[in-house]
Design an enzyme around this catalytic site. Structure first.
Site, PDB file in Angstrom:
ATOM      1  N   LYS A 125     -16.096   6.499  55.349  1.00  0.00           N
ATOM      2  CA  LYS A 125     -16.794   6.066  56.623  1.00  0.00           C
ATOM      3  C   LYS A 125     -16.747   4.573  56.582  1.00  0.00           C
ATOM      4  O   LYS A 125     -17.207   3.689  55.915  1.00  0.00           O
ATOM      5  CB  LYS A 125     -18.483   6.186  56.479  1.00  0.00           C
ATOM      6  CG  LYS A 125     -19.076   6.104  57.728  1.00  0.00           C
ATOM      7  CD  LYS A 125     -20.425   5.967  57.980  1.00  0.00           C
ATOM      8  CE  LYS A 125     -21.134   4.479  57.727  1.00  0.00           C
ATOM      9  NZ  LYS A 125     -20.518   3.445  58.315  1.00  0.00           N
ATOM     10  N   GLY A 179     -20.975  -2.633  49.765  1.00  0.00           N
ATOM     11  CA  GLY A 179     -21.745  -3.016  50.648  1.00  0.00           C
ATOM     12  C   GLY A 179     -22.992  -3.690  50.132  1.00  0.00           C
ATOM     13  O   GLY A 179     -22.761  -4.326  48.911  1.00  0.00           O
ATOM     14  N   SER A 180     -24.128  -3.675  50.792  1.00  0.00           N
ATOM     15  CA  SER A 180     -25.363  -4.454  50.274  1.00  0.00           C
ATOM     16  C   SER A 180     -25.781  -3.995  49.195  1.00  0.00           C
ATOM     17  O   SER A 180     -25.929  -2.626  49.133  1.00  0.00           O
ATOM     18  CB  SER A 180     -26.242  -4.798  51.388  1.00  0.00           C
ATOM     19  OG  SER A 180     -26.698  -3.669  52.082  1.00  0.00           O
ATOM     20  N   GLY A 194     -26.886  -0.175  48.448  1.00  0.00           N
ATOM     21  CA  GLY A 194     -26.729   0.359  47.157  1.00  0.00           C
ATOM     22  C   GLY A 194     -27.682   1.022  46.312  1.00  0.00           C
ATOM     23  O   GLY A 194     -27.578   2.175  45.738  1.00  0.00           O
ATOM     24  N   GLU A 205     -20.042  -1.257  44.691  1.00  0.00           N
ATOM     25  CA  GLU A 205     -19.595  -2.559  44.570  1.00  0.00           C
ATOM     26  C   GLU A 205     -20.609  -3.378  45.602  1.00  0.00           C
ATOM     27  O   GLU A 205     -20.538  -3.050  46.748  1.00  0.00           O
ATOM     28  CB  GLU A 205     -18.303  -2.494  45.442  1.00  0.00           C
ATOM     29  CG  GLU A 205     -17.136  -1.937  44.465  1.00  0.00           C
ATOM     30  CD  GLU A 205     -16.859  -2.653  43.004  1.00  0.00           C
ATOM     31  OE1 GLU A 205     -17.332  -3.869  42.859  1.00  0.00           O
ATOM     32  OE2 GLU A 205     -16.396  -1.928  42.215  1.00  0.00           O
ATOM     33  N   CYS A 218     -17.616 -10.913  49.070  1.00  0.00           N
ATOM     34  CA  CYS A 218     -18.692 -10.478  48.173  1.00  0.00           C
ATOM     35  C   CYS A 218     -18.420 -11.582  46.881  1.00  0.00           C
ATOM     36  O   CYS A 218     -19.323 -11.762  46.103  1.00  0.00           O
ATOM     37  CB  CYS A 218     -18.380  -9.055  47.740  1.00  0.00           C
ATOM     38  SG  CYS A 218     -16.956  -8.637  47.309  1.00  0.00           S
ATOM     39  N   GLU A 253     -27.778 -13.791  48.738  1.00  0.00           N
ATOM     40  CA  GLU A 253     -26.379 -13.874  49.432  1.00  0.00           C
ATOM     41  C   GLU A 253     -26.514 -14.221  50.964  1.00  0.00           C
ATOM     42  O   GLU A 253     -27.359 -13.456  51.527  1.00  0.00           O
ATOM     43  CB  GLU A 253     -25.889 -12.484  49.140  1.00  0.00           C
ATOM     44  CG  GLU A 253     -24.485 -12.388  49.609  1.00  0.00           C
ATOM     45  CD  GLU A 253     -23.867 -11.007  49.659  1.00  0.00           C
ATOM     46  OE1 GLU A 253     -24.728  -9.842  49.720  1.00  0.00           O
ATOM     47  OE2 GLU A 253     -22.805 -11.004  49.063  1.00  0.00           O
TER      48      GLU A 253
HETATM   49  P1  NAD Z   1     -24.080  -2.580  54.392  1.00  0.00           P
HETATM   50  O1  NAD Z   1     -24.892  -2.475  53.043  1.00  0.00           O
HETATM   51  O2  NAD Z   1     -25.036  -3.014  55.725  1.00  0.00           O
HETATM   52  O3  NAD Z   1     -23.248  -1.485  55.187  1.00  0.00           O
HETATM   53  C1  NAD Z   1     -22.200  -1.076  54.299  1.00  0.00           C
HETATM   54  C2  NAD Z   1     -21.638   0.278  54.695  1.00  0.00           C
HETATM   55  O4  NAD Z   1     -22.765   1.377  54.425  1.00  0.00           O
HETATM   56  C3  NAD Z   1     -21.567   0.455  56.230  1.00  0.00           C
HETATM   57  O5  NAD Z   1     -20.603   1.171  56.473  1.00  0.00           O
HETATM   58  C4  NAD Z   1     -23.054   0.874  56.652  1.00  0.00           C
HETATM   59  O6  NAD Z   1     -22.688   1.898  57.699  1.00  0.00           O
HETATM   60  C5  NAD Z   1     -23.195   2.020  55.398  1.00  0.00           C
HETATM   61  N1  NAD Z   1     -24.779   2.248  55.274  1.00  0.00           N
HETATM   62  C6  NAD Z   1     -25.752   1.476  55.763  1.00  0.00           C
HETATM   63  N2  NAD Z   1     -27.167   2.048  55.407  1.00  0.00           N
HETATM   64  C7  NAD Z   1     -26.450   3.243  54.767  1.00  0.00           C
HETATM   65  C8  NAD Z   1     -27.266   4.262  54.530  1.00  0.00           C
HETATM   66  N3  NAD Z   1     -28.705   4.287  54.180  1.00  0.00           N
HETATM   67  N4  NAD Z   1     -26.782   5.418  53.623  1.00  0.00           N
HETATM   68  C9  NAD Z   1     -25.198   5.451  53.653  1.00  0.00           C
HETATM   69  N5  NAD Z   1     -24.524   4.314  54.255  1.00  0.00           N
HETATM   70  C10 NAD Z   1     -25.250   3.564  54.772  1.00  0.00           C
HETATM   71  O7  NAD Z   1     -23.153  -3.985  54.118  1.00  0.00           O
HETATM   72  P2  NAD Z   1     -22.589  -4.723  55.195  1.00  0.00           P
HETATM   73  O8  NAD Z   1     -23.297  -5.789  55.840  1.00  0.00           O
HETATM   74  O9  NAD Z   1     -21.597  -3.719  56.278  1.00  0.00           O
HETATM   75  O10 NAD Z   1     -21.263  -5.563  54.299  1.00  0.00           O
HETATM   76  C11 NAD Z   1     -21.733  -6.941  53.631  1.00  0.00           C
HETATM   77  C12 NAD Z   1     -22.489  -6.581  52.264  1.00  0.00           C
HETATM   78  O11 NAD Z   1     -21.230  -5.872  51.466  1.00  0.00           O
HETATM   79  C13 NAD Z   1     -22.577  -7.723  51.366  1.00  0.00           C
HETATM   80  O12 NAD Z   1     -23.661  -7.527  50.605  1.00  0.00           O
HETATM   81  C14 NAD Z   1     -21.392  -7.957  50.582  1.00  0.00           C
HETATM   82  O13 NAD Z   1     -21.490  -8.786  49.348  1.00  0.00           O
HETATM   83  C15 NAD Z   1     -21.108  -6.428  50.090  1.00  0.00           C
HETATM   84  N6  NAD Z   1     -19.792  -6.362  49.736  1.00  0.00           N
HETATM   85  C16 NAD Z   1     -19.462  -6.051  48.423  1.00  0.00           C
HETATM   86  C17 NAD Z   1     -18.156  -6.066  48.135  1.00  0.00           C
HETATM   87  C18 NAD Z   1     -17.978  -5.833  46.483  1.00  0.00           C
HETATM   88  O14 NAD Z   1     -16.798  -5.272  46.149  1.00  0.00           O
HETATM   89  N7  NAD Z   1     -18.634  -5.762  45.620  1.00  0.00           N
HETATM   90  C19 NAD Z   1     -17.075  -6.286  48.926  1.00  0.00           C
HETATM   91  C20 NAD Z   1     -17.494  -6.574  50.015  1.00  0.00           C
HETATM   92  C21 NAD Z   1     -18.720  -6.563  50.776  1.00  0.00           C
END
Ligand code: NAD
Length: 492
Positions: free
Chosen positions: A172, A225-226, A230, A247, A281, A381
């Site tokens: 996704k 993601g965030s 996570g 991650e 990130c 962050e």
């Molecule tokens: P986010 O957590 O809002 O979303 C990430 C993904 O998760 C999206 O595809 C979103 O649709 C999905 N998602 C949201 N809620 C969900 C749920 N309840 N169940 C399942 N999936 C869900 O993050 P974002 O705003 O898209 O990205 C920014 C974040 O990602 C920052 O915190 C950044 O640090 C992190 N990030 C981490 C890395 C790493 O490798 N550690 C790399 C890039 C970004």
């Protein structure tokens, strides 16, 4: 431009016909209407992946690898179009998507294409009479959920090792930037990946994402993601005991010692925070600089920062584009307001740019603020072009500031002192440390964090281990089984 779901080898509409808009962050216009996957579509994708799995996992590893190598070539051949698509969907300047992101995507698929027939099991020297061999078995169907900041690269980071190891994937992409992942799926179909091996289900987290997390036939969730999402995924997965790889966010410490090569450190620091508008990130979002060089360093850094060319990310001369969405721009600006409330000082930036040509886009000037280490601006962050500065006197103090956050993803230091470089690298609480550089990544080098930055690793052999389960098989060659029960001795 592909805008449908990719399920079972075909581009299809969502079951309920729903779509969502993806926006061009440069001017706020609608770039595309993309089919919106919901639970029923995820279920179809998982079914397609599950039915493709037996043949895919038994295919000769070299043949799986060959398909990944072909995909790498196809991505390279498509570099101009794919880079432009990524730029339009994310706002990331084309000089980076063309020069870094798409080439890195191809390189990562190529690395894992080569890995497919080299990641091997082992034979364990156990007791006499037995052969014990260990085979890394694929897990089955894996669910992969990614954010919006480097979507094309994340296809390779996640799918590369999962596919090389013999899994089938349901990915996704983010609702903010789904287009490049759909194009990669299209290229995968063109180079001959069997139907169902790769499935792409763009949609929202609360619907498509949540169904991937809950689906009983998915063996593992790999999530980038965030931290908040996570944590909720880890909680949901606890019931099914599904494996989870996380991650998450970061708040990278970038320590500049007084003996550092100043020109290199200024350049590396600016890249570390402002590349991709700070939406990384591993961004160097905290500058921790020795008090003896602080004034000189900041003067040079601020001069460089003010010279960064903001503009249309499609222009090859642009060095910094817009943030990826209006909501995200608002979030970054609210952190700025908070910093000022907390008594922080804005050293440069802090506004939307004055240029009227950028007025409809989601632009924020590159911003540097000075604040204390325990402020929210220095702990949370921000994920934007926003760097906090702290001064230090001693190495211990620098390390204490660096390690005093909940995150532990990337960190860096600049020094000419060899022993100090190793010492501080050892003592930094992080999954990745860069000495006299920042933000280096390579398909062979493990990528991931500690603390609330998550667990598990992308890239390298570690990623192959994420997507396999070691199966130990014991063969009795000529061992005499002990007679456990006198009345029931083993047969001759
Ligand atoms: P986010 O957590 O809002 O979303 C990430 C993904 O998760 C999206 O595809 C979103 O649709 C999905 N998602 C949201 N809620 C969900 C749920 N309840 N169940 C399942 N999936 C869900 O993050 P974002 O705003 O898209 O990205 C920014 C974040 O990602 C920052 O915190 C950044 O640090 C992190 N990030 C981490 C890395 C790493 O490798 N550690 C790399 C890039 C970004």
């Amino acid at each position: 431009m592909q805008q449908k779901l990719f399920i079972g080898g075909e581009f299809v509409d969502a079951a309920d016909g729903g779509t969502f808009e993806t926006i061009d962050p440069h001017d706020g216009t609608v770039l595309a209407n993309v089919a919106e996957a919901r639970a029923a579509d995820v279920d179809r994708a998982v079914a397609a992946a599950a039915s493709a799995f037996p043949a895919w996992s038994r295919m000769a590893a070299a043949d799986r690898g060959r398909l990944l190598l072909r995909l790498a070539d196809a991505i390279e051949d498509d570099v101009d179009a794919l880079a432009l698509l990524e730029t339009r969907d994310t706002g990331h300047p084309v000089r980076d998507t063309r020069g870094l992101d798409v080439p890195r995507t191809a390189a990562t698929f190529r690395y894992f294409g080569g890995m497919a027939d080299k990641f091997q099991g082992s034979v364990v020297p156990v007791e006499q009479g037995f052969l014990d061999y260990v085979v890394p078995e694929p897990l089955g169907v894996v669910g992969q959920i990614v954010p919006w900041n480097f979507p094309v690269m994340f296809t390779s980071w996640k799918m590369g090792p999962a596919l090389a190891a013999g899994n089938c994937v349901v990915m996704k992409p983010s609702e903010i930037s789904p287009l490049s992942a759909l194009r990669v799926a299209e290229l995968a179909a063109e180079v001959g990946f069997p139907p169902g091996v790769i499935n792409m289900v763009p949609g929202f987290g609360a619907t498509a994402g949540a169904r991937i997390v809950d689906h009983p036939a998915i063996a593992k969730i790999s999530f980038t993601g965030s931290t908040a999402v996570g944590q909720s995924i880890a909680r949901s997965a606890a019931d099914s005991l599904k494996q989870v790889h996380l991650e998450l966010g970061g708040k990278g410490a970038n320590i500049v010692f007084d003996d550092a090569d100043m020109a290199a450190a200024v350049n590396g620091t600016a890249f570390g925070i402002f590349h991709n508008q700070g939406q990384a990130c591993i961004a160097a979002s905290r500058l921790i600089v020795h008090e003896a060089v602080k004034d000189e360093f900041l003067e040079r850094l601020i001069t460089l920062t003010r010279s960064i060319r903001l503009g249309d990310p499609k222009d090859p001369a642009t060095e910094m584009g817009p943030l990826t969405s209006s909501q995200h721009r608002d979030r970054v600006m609210s952190h700025l307001a908070l910093t000022e409330e907390e008594g922080g000082t804005v050293l440069t930036g802090g506004h939307a740019p004055q240029d009227r040509a950028l007025a409809d886009g989601f632009y924020v000037e590159p911003t540097i603020v000075e604040t204390v280490p325990d402020s929210r601006a220095a702990q949370e962050e921000v994920f934007g072009p926003f760097m906090v500065v702290h001064a230090f006197k001693t190495e211990d103090e620098a390390l204490r500031i660096a390690n005093d956050v909940a995150y532990g993803l990337g960190g860096g230091l600049w020094t000419r002192d060899l022993s100090r470089a190793h010492r501080v690298a050892r003592d930094l609480r992080a999954g990745m440390v860069w000495v006299n550089s920042y933000k280096r990544v390579n398909p062979g080098s493990p990528f991931g964090g500690v603390g609330v930055s998550g667990y598990g690793r992308e890239m390298g052999f570690e990623a192959m281990r994420e997507y396999t389960s070691p199966k130990a098989t014991w063969i009795n060659i000529d061992a005499q089984l002990p007679a456990y029960y006198d009345r029931n001795p083993p047969r001759e």
